[in-house]
Design a protein around this motif. Structure first.
Motif, PDB file in Angstrom:
ATOM      1  N   PRO A 150       0.827  -1.213   0.000  1.00  0.00           N
ATOM      2  CA  PRO A 150       0.000   0.000   0.000  1.00  0.00           C
ATOM      3  C   PRO A 150       0.860   1.261   0.000  1.00  0.00           C
ATOM      4  O   PRO A 150       1.955   1.289   0.572  1.00  0.00           O
ATOM      5  N   LEU A 151       0.328   2.298  -0.651  1.00  0.00           N
ATOM      6  CA  LEU A 151       1.029   3.567  -0.779  1.00  0.00           C
ATOM      7  C   LEU A 151       0.108   4.715  -0.382  1.00  0.00           C
ATOM      8  O   LEU A 151      -1.110   4.635  -0.553  1.00  0.00           O
ATOM      9  N   ASN A 152       0.701   5.779   0.116  1.00  0.00           N
ATOM     10  CA  ASN A 152      -0.035   7.005   0.435  1.00  0.00           C
ATOM     11  C   ASN A 152       0.411   8.121  -0.493  1.00  0.00           C
ATOM     12  O   ASN A 152       1.607   8.284  -0.746  1.00  0.00           O
ATOM     13  N   ILE A 153      -0.549   8.892  -1.005  1.00  0.00           N
ATOM     14  CA  ILE A 153      -0.252  10.025  -1.873  1.00  0.00           C
ATOM     15  C   ILE A 153      -0.865  11.274  -1.250  1.00  0.00           C
ATOM     16  O   ILE A 153      -2.045  11.271  -0.880  1.00  0.00           O
ATOM     17  N   LYS A 154      -0.076  12.327  -1.126  1.00  0.00           N
ATOM     18  CA  LYS A 154      -0.575  13.571  -0.552  1.00  0.00           C
ATOM     19  C   LYS A 154      -0.315  14.712  -1.529  1.00  0.00           C
ATOM     20  O   LYS A 154       0.810  14.917  -1.987  1.00  0.00           O
ATOM     21  N   LEU A 155      -1.377  15.474  -1.837  1.00  0.00           N
ATOM     22  CA  LEU A 155      -1.254  16.629  -2.721  1.00  0.00           C
ATOM     23  C   LEU A 155      -0.818  17.851  -1.914  1.00  0.00           C
ATOM     24  O   LEU A 155      -0.838  17.830  -0.678  1.00  0.00           O
ATOM     25  N   VAL A 156      -0.453  18.910  -2.625  1.00  0.00           N
ATOM     26  CA  VAL A 156       0.103  20.082  -1.948  1.00  0.00           C
ATOM     27  C   VAL A 156      -0.924  20.799  -1.071  1.00  0.00           C
ATOM     28  O   VAL A 156      -0.547  21.565  -0.181  1.00  0.00           O
ATOM     29  N   ASP A 157      -2.207  20.576  -1.319  1.00  0.00           N
ATOM     30  CA  ASP A 157      -3.225  21.218  -0.481  1.00  0.00           C
ATOM     31  C   ASP A 157      -3.658  20.329   0.683  1.00  0.00           C
ATOM     32  O   ASP A 157      -4.619  20.646   1.386  1.00  0.00           O
ATOM     33  N   GLY A 158      -2.967  19.210   0.871  1.00  0.00           N
ATOM     34  CA  GLY A 158      -3.267  18.325   1.983  1.00  0.00           C
ATOM     35  C   GLY A 158      -4.168  17.164   1.647  1.00  0.00           C
ATOM     36  O   GLY A 158      -4.321  16.240   2.467  1.00  0.00           O
ATOM     37  N   ARG A 159      -4.787  17.184   0.485  1.00  0.00           N
ATOM     38  CA  ARG A 159      -5.634  16.054   0.099  1.00  0.00           C
ATOM     39  C   ARG A 159      -4.807  14.771   0.005  1.00  0.00           C
ATOM     40  O   ARG A 159      -3.676  14.794  -0.468  1.00  0.00           O
ATOM     41  N   ALA A 160      -5.399  13.661   0.432  1.00  0.00           N
ATOM     42  CA  ALA A 160      -4.675  12.394   0.431  1.00  0.00           C
ATOM     43  C   ALA A 160      -5.495  11.308  -0.263  1.00  0.00           C
ATOM     44  O   ALA A 160      -6.723  11.261  -0.139  1.00  0.00           O
ATOM     45  N   SER A 213      -4.981   6.925  -1.605  1.00  0.00           N
ATOM     46  CA  SER A 213      -4.157   5.734  -1.386  1.00  0.00           C
ATOM     47  C   SER A 213      -4.193   4.842  -2.615  1.00  0.00           C
ATOM     48  O   SER A 213      -5.072   4.948  -3.467  1.00  0.00           O
ATOM     49  N   GLY A 214      -3.210   3.969  -2.705  1.00  0.00           N
ATOM     50  CA  GLY A 214      -3.133   3.032  -3.814  1.00  0.00           C
ATOM     51  C   GLY A 214      -2.314   1.824  -3.405  1.00  0.00           C
ATOM     52  O   GLY A 214      -1.885   1.697  -2.258  1.00  0.00           O
ATOM     53  N   GLU A 215      -2.065   0.943  -4.374  1.00  0.00           N
ATOM     54  CA  GLU A 215      -1.307  -0.275  -4.091  1.00  0.00           C
ATOM     55  C   GLU A 215      -0.567  -0.696  -5.345  1.00  0.00           C
ATOM     56  O   GLU A 215      -1.061  -0.511  -6.468  1.00  0.00           O
ATOM     57  N   ASN A 268       1.154  -3.403  -8.054  1.00  0.00           N
ATOM     58  CA  ASN A 268       0.702  -4.672  -8.623  1.00  0.00           C
ATOM     59  C   ASN A 268       1.819  -5.723  -8.589  1.00  0.00           C
ATOM     60  O   ASN A 268       2.818  -5.556  -7.886  1.00  0.00           O
ATOM     61  N   ASP A 269       1.673  -6.774  -9.375  1.00  0.00           N
ATOM     62  CA  ASP A 269       2.652  -7.864  -9.382  1.00  0.00           C
ATOM     63  C   ASP A 269       4.043  -7.403  -9.784  1.00  0.00           C
ATOM     64  O   ASP A 269       5.044  -8.026  -9.402  1.00  0.00           O
ATOM     65  N   ASP A 270       4.129  -6.354 -10.601  1.00  0.00           N
ATOM     66  CA  ASP A 270       5.418  -5.861 -11.077  1.00  0.00           C
ATOM     67  C   ASP A 270       5.895  -4.616 -10.331  1.00  0.00           C
ATOM     68  O   ASP A 270       6.863  -3.971 -10.750  1.00  0.00           O
ATOM     69  N   GLY A 271       5.201  -4.275  -9.263  1.00  0.00           N
ATOM     70  CA  GLY A 271       5.622  -3.121  -8.470  1.00  0.00           C
ATOM     71  C   GLY A 271       5.104  -1.782  -8.963  1.00  0.00           C
ATOM     72  O   GLY A 271       5.431  -0.743  -8.383  1.00  0.00           O
ATOM     73  N   TYR A 272       4.281  -1.789 -10.008  1.00  0.00           N
ATOM     74  CA  TYR A 272       3.754  -0.528 -10.548  1.00  0.00           C
ATOM     75  C   TYR A 272       2.517  -0.101  -9.763  1.00  0.00           C
ATOM     76  O   TYR A 272       1.740  -0.930  -9.293  1.00  0.00           O
ATOM     77  N   TYR A 273       2.334   1.209  -9.655  1.00  0.00           N
ATOM     78  CA  TYR A 273       1.098   1.728  -9.084  1.00  0.00           C
ATOM     79  C   TYR A 273       0.407   2.616 -10.105  1.00  0.00           C
ATOM     80  O   TYR A 273       1.034   3.215 -10.974  1.00  0.00           O
ATOM     81  N   LEU A 274      -0.897   2.678 -10.019  1.00  0.00           N
ATOM     82  CA  LEU A 274      -1.710   3.522 -10.885  1.00  0.00           C
ATOM     83  C   LEU A 274      -2.845   4.112 -10.056  1.00  0.00           C
ATOM     84  O   LEU A 274      -3.653   3.380  -9.485  1.00  0.00           O
ATOM     85  N   ILE A 275      -2.878   5.435  -9.986  1.00  0.00           N
ATOM     86  CA  ILE A 275      -3.947   6.152  -9.310  1.00  0.00           C
ATOM     87  C   ILE A 275      -4.754   6.857 -10.393  1.00  0.00           C
ATOM     88  O   ILE A 275      -4.275   7.786 -11.028  1.00  0.00           O
ATOM     89  N   ASP A 276      -5.966   6.404 -10.620  1.00  0.00           N
ATOM     90  CA  ASP A 276      -6.806   6.916 -11.712  1.00  0.00           C
ATOM     91  C   ASP A 276      -8.171   7.233 -11.111  1.00  0.00           C
ATOM     92  O   ASP A 276      -9.051   6.388 -11.066  1.00  0.00           O
ATOM     93  N   LEU A 277      -8.312   8.497 -10.650  1.00  0.00           N
ATOM     94  CA  LEU A 277      -9.493   8.851  -9.865  1.00  0.00           C
ATOM     95  C   LEU A 277     -10.095  10.185 -10.291  1.00  0.00           C
ATOM     96  O   LEU A 277      -9.365  11.105 -10.684  1.00  0.00           O
ATOM     97  N   PRO A 278     -11.412  10.320 -10.206  1.00  0.00           N
ATOM     98  CA  PRO A 278     -12.013  11.643 -10.393  1.00  0.00           C
ATOM     99  C   PRO A 278     -11.625  12.544  -9.229  1.00  0.00           C
ATOM    100  O   PRO A 278     -11.420  12.081  -8.103  1.00  0.00           O
ATOM    101  N   SER A 279     -11.518  13.841  -9.500  1.00  0.00           N
ATOM    102  CA  SER A 279     -11.162  14.795  -8.465  1.00  0.00           C
ATOM    103  C   SER A 279     -11.804  16.129  -8.801  1.00  0.00           C
ATOM    104  O   SER A 279     -12.725  16.195  -9.629  1.00  0.00           O
ATOM    105  N   LYS A 280     -11.328  17.217  -8.215  1.00  0.00           N
ATOM    106  CA  LYS A 280     -11.869  18.536  -8.539  1.00  0.00           C
ATOM    107  C   LYS A 280     -10.855  19.614  -8.168  1.00  0.00           C
ATOM    108  O   LYS A 280     -10.011  19.446  -7.285  1.00  0.00           O
ATOM    109  N   ASP A 281     -10.923  20.710  -8.900  1.00  0.00           N
ATOM    110  CA  ASP A 281     -10.128  21.912  -8.614  1.00  0.00           C
ATOM    111  C   ASP A 281      -8.627  21.643  -8.573  1.00  0.00           C
ATOM    112  O   ASP A 281      -7.884  22.304  -7.840  1.00  0.00           O
TER     113      ASP A 281
END
Length: 334
Positions: A63-73, A75-77, A79-92
């Motif tokens: 598991p991994l934690n991602i924090k944006l510059v405005d404090g939003r956080a 998470s992700g994980e 895969n088998d090859d060690g790659y992560y992909l964060i593909d999420l809707p957001s705003k602003d």
């Protein structure tokens, strides 16, 4: 585990990606740090570094934690090859970008049971690009034989293999005038624009740091570097080169439907076929196609025949950066 059996520290390589005001798209890889020095010289050091780039020990399903510059956080994980992909809707998200359009974030391991020391106090930098609303156009560029001479058109690609795997990246020479030209395109006709640049290559993700170092060392404008899996890169079916680039380019065009682009490639392999197909699918988004002559007569004849009756988008075959710049001025891009 490293080449010499030592217990390596951990790292997270965050690839430079692209997204929108309403969509967060982050990717990278969690690995043991092999402490590769890209500036190393000497044959045996090059052999060692080459081996380490392709024998990296990935950190799977962590598991991994991602924090944006405005404090939003988020998470992700991995895969088998060690790659992560964060593909999420957001705003602003556009409110968080800098003058060059980059949103910065920090990524870290959230599993503290990992029994080894983590580099940089478990905090690794990442960036995602969001083009400015006033961008004049975008640039999608190939790398091999377009800005970095590799010799992919040579017999059995032996020159490309030797240069990529047995040449120090600091010794690799960009095509003359390419970096200056890309900065001109990046700043556009006004000279003040921040036009986004995307670098698309069929190289595997294992070479990400290598190519990133090349672009930085030779002062190319920063932009997402879009590569593919090692498994796909090693396939014997060269037609598989095409779907990767087509997918990446289509995704860029779909992500920014209000932005037009120029496509820059070479006459060596499939760039001409891919760009022609893309221009036919997205005629309103492609401003021009530029193809560098790699010095292979039969391939150039084939490419020119391919565009013989194609007139929906300006196409120019160039031998140097000056020719491309002149044409871009003539059609009002510069």
């Amino acid at each position: 585990m490293g080449v010499f059996g030592k217990k390596d520290k951990l790292q997270i390589i965050a690839f430079q990606t692209y997204g929108t005001d309403a969509h967060l798209y982050l990717r990278g890889r969690a690995l043991e740090d092999e402490e590769i020095d890209l500036a190393d010289k000497g044959f045996f050091k090059l052999i060692r570094n080459t081996y380490q780039r392709f024998d990296a020990d990935e950190i799977k399903h962590t598991p991994l934690n991602i924090k944006l510059v405005d404090g939003r956080a988020v998470s992700g994980e991995t895969n088998d090859d060690g790659y992560y992909l964060i593909d999420l809707p957001s705003k602003d998200l556009s409110q968080l970008i800098n003058d060059e359009g980059w949103l910065q974030y920090a990524i870290s391991y959230s599993d503290y049971s990992l029994k080894r020391e983590i580099l940089h106090e478990n905090r690794f930098p990442g960036e995602m690009m969001i083009p400015h609303e006033d961008a004049e156009f975008g640039i999608i560029s190939d790398i091999d034989d377009t800005i970095l001479w590799t010799g992919v058109a040579s017999f059995l690609k032996w020159r490309a293999i030797l240069r990529t795997f047995f040449s120090n990246v600091g010794q690799r020479i960009p095509l003359k005038g390419a970096a200056k030209l890309y900065h001109r395109l990046h700043h556009g006709k006004s000279g003040k624009a921040v036009n986004p640049i995307f670098y698309v290559s069929n190289s595997p993700w294992n070479l990400y740091r290598y190519l990133e170092f090349f672009l930085i060392k030779n002062s190319f404008p920063k932009g997402p570097i879009l590569l593919r899996s090692l498994r796909a890169a090693l396939t014997k079916n060269h037609d598989n080169d095409r779907p990767h680039k087509q997918h990446e380019i289509r995704n860029i065009l779909k992500t920014y439907p209000g932005l037009s682009f120029i496509l820059i490639g070479d006459s060596g392999e499939y760039d001409a076929d891919i760009y022609k197909e893309i221009a036919e699918e997205y005629p309103n988004q492609i401003l021009a196609i530029y193809l560098r002559d790699v010095g292979h007569r039969k391939r150039m004849v084939r490419v020119k025949d391919l565009f013989a009756e194609f007139d929906s988008t300006p196409v120019l075959f160039v031998e140097n950066s000056d020719q491309l710049e002149l044409h871009a001025k003539q059609i009002g891009l510069l």
